[in-house]
Design a protein around this motif. Sequence first.
Motif, PDB file in Angstrom:
ATOM      1  N   PHE A 102      33.763  38.114  41.694  1.00  0.00           N
ATOM      2  CA  PHE A 102      34.587  37.857  40.443  1.00  0.00           C
ATOM      3  C   PHE A 102      35.640  36.891  40.582  1.00  0.00           C
ATOM      4  CE2 PHE A 102      32.526  41.687  38.666  1.00  0.00           C
ATOM      5  CZ  PHE A 102      32.278  41.421  37.788  1.00  0.00           C
ATOM      6  N   ARG A 103      35.505  35.761  39.902  1.00  0.00           N
ATOM      7  CA  ARG A 103      36.627  34.776  40.185  1.00  0.00           C
ATOM      8  C   ARG A 103      37.252  34.422  38.770  1.00  0.00           C
ATOM      9  NH1 ARG A 103      38.016  34.371  44.953  1.00  0.00           N
ATOM     10  NH2 ARG A 103      38.724  32.062  44.538  1.00  0.00           N
ATOM     11  N   LEU A 104      38.321  33.833  38.759  1.00  0.00           N
ATOM     12  CA  LEU A 104      38.973  33.608  37.503  1.00  0.00           C
ATOM     13  C   LEU A 104      38.420  32.039  36.910  1.00  0.00           C
ATOM     14  CD1 LEU A 104      42.718  34.744  37.785  1.00  0.00           C
ATOM     15  CD2 LEU A 104      40.669  36.002  36.856  1.00  0.00           C
ATOM     16  N   PHE A 129      41.397  40.349  36.234  1.00  0.00           N
ATOM     17  CA  PHE A 129      42.576  40.839  35.207  1.00  0.00           C
ATOM     18  C   PHE A 129      43.649  39.909  35.447  1.00  0.00           C
ATOM     19  CE2 PHE A 129      40.540  44.669  36.749  1.00  0.00           C
ATOM     20  CZ  PHE A 129      40.073  45.095  35.496  1.00  0.00           C
ATOM     21  N   PRO A 130      43.359  38.698  34.713  1.00  0.00           N
ATOM     22  CA  PRO A 130      44.397  37.740  34.492  1.00  0.00           C
ATOM     23  C   PRO A 130      45.205  38.115  33.586  1.00  0.00           C
ATOM     24  CG  PRO A 130      42.392  36.901  33.160  1.00  0.00           C
ATOM     25  CD  PRO A 130      41.913  38.245  34.356  1.00  0.00           C
ATOM     26  N   GLN A 138      53.574  31.224  34.454  1.00  0.00           N
ATOM     27  CA  GLN A 138      53.117  32.053  35.447  1.00  0.00           C
ATOM     28  C   GLN A 138      51.766  32.749  35.043  1.00  0.00           C
ATOM     29  OE1 GLN A 138      56.631  34.349  36.620  1.00  0.00           O
ATOM     30  NE2 GLN A 138      57.322  32.699  38.020  1.00  0.00           N
ATOM     31  N   MET A 139      51.042  33.087  35.854  1.00  0.00           N
ATOM     32  CA  MET A 139      49.870  33.950  35.745  1.00  0.00           C
ATOM     33  C   MET A 139      49.866  35.052  36.987  1.00  0.00           C
ATOM     34  SD  MET A 139      45.591  32.843  35.752  1.00  0.00           S
ATOM     35  CE  MET A 139      45.857  32.413  37.419  1.00  0.00           C
ATOM     36  N   ALA A 140      49.658  36.226  36.450  1.00  0.00           N
ATOM     37  CA  ALA A 140      49.525  37.216  37.463  1.00  0.00           C
ATOM     38  C   ALA A 140      47.859  37.555  37.473  1.00  0.00           C
ATOM     39  CB  ALA A 140      50.104  38.654  36.823  1.00  0.00           C
ATOM     40  N   PHE A 141      47.578  38.342  38.477  1.00  0.00           N
ATOM     41  CA  PHE A 141      46.075  38.558  38.725  1.00  0.00           C
ATOM     42  C   PHE A 141      45.932  39.368  39.793  1.00  0.00           C
ATOM     43  CE2 PHE A 141      46.634  34.554  40.689  1.00  0.00           C
ATOM     44  CZ  PHE A 141      46.268  34.879  42.326  1.00  0.00           C
ATOM     45  N   ILE A 142      44.962  40.090  39.827  1.00  0.00           N
ATOM     46  CA  ILE A 142      44.583  40.988  41.105  1.00  0.00           C
ATOM     47  C   ILE A 142      43.837  40.409  42.079  1.00  0.00           C
ATOM     48  CG2 ILE A 142      43.569  43.479  41.655  1.00  0.00           C
ATOM     49  CD1 ILE A 142      45.929  43.435  39.688  1.00  0.00           C
TER      50      ILE A 142
END
Length: 160
Positions: A102-104, A129-130, A138-142
């Motif tokens: 899984f990638r963004l 989970f973006p 800003q972007m958060a992700f797992i």
Amino acid sequence: MTFLLAGLASTAFAGEVRFTGEGHAANPVWSRDGRHLAFEVNNYGDRSDLHVSTVAGDIAQDAKKVNLPGAGPFGGSQVLVNPTWHPQGLTVFEGSNAGGQFRLYFFQPGQGGANEMISTSEVPGDITFPAINKDGSQMAFIAHRTGQGDINVRDTATTK
């Protein structure tokens, strides 16, 4: 609260958002400007597609299915889930081709296909989970590079 719900009940008829393929639509997310709707379509088999529709009032254009880079016109076996929107009109989501990581990815309505956001050389492993802050800076992700499912925050201008 009751007043708000009563007001909603008296609005005009809602238009249907049509999409191709078979499956159950889920997780609709409005773009920040309210012009587009992204949603998942799960066939409860080998795929979950992402569709994006342009909406004006109660009229919705037929939704366009988003394909990952390298996928054929029908998308193959892919999973595209968890859409969110950037203030510049991009939908950001996680995706995987059959059995892959899984990638963004991001997709801009009216433009070409989806593109990967962060290369595997920058952040290896699954990225999921973006979440994008209000101004899009800003972007958060797992990220699963450590095996722990760590939360990462990335400056969208500098990519640091």
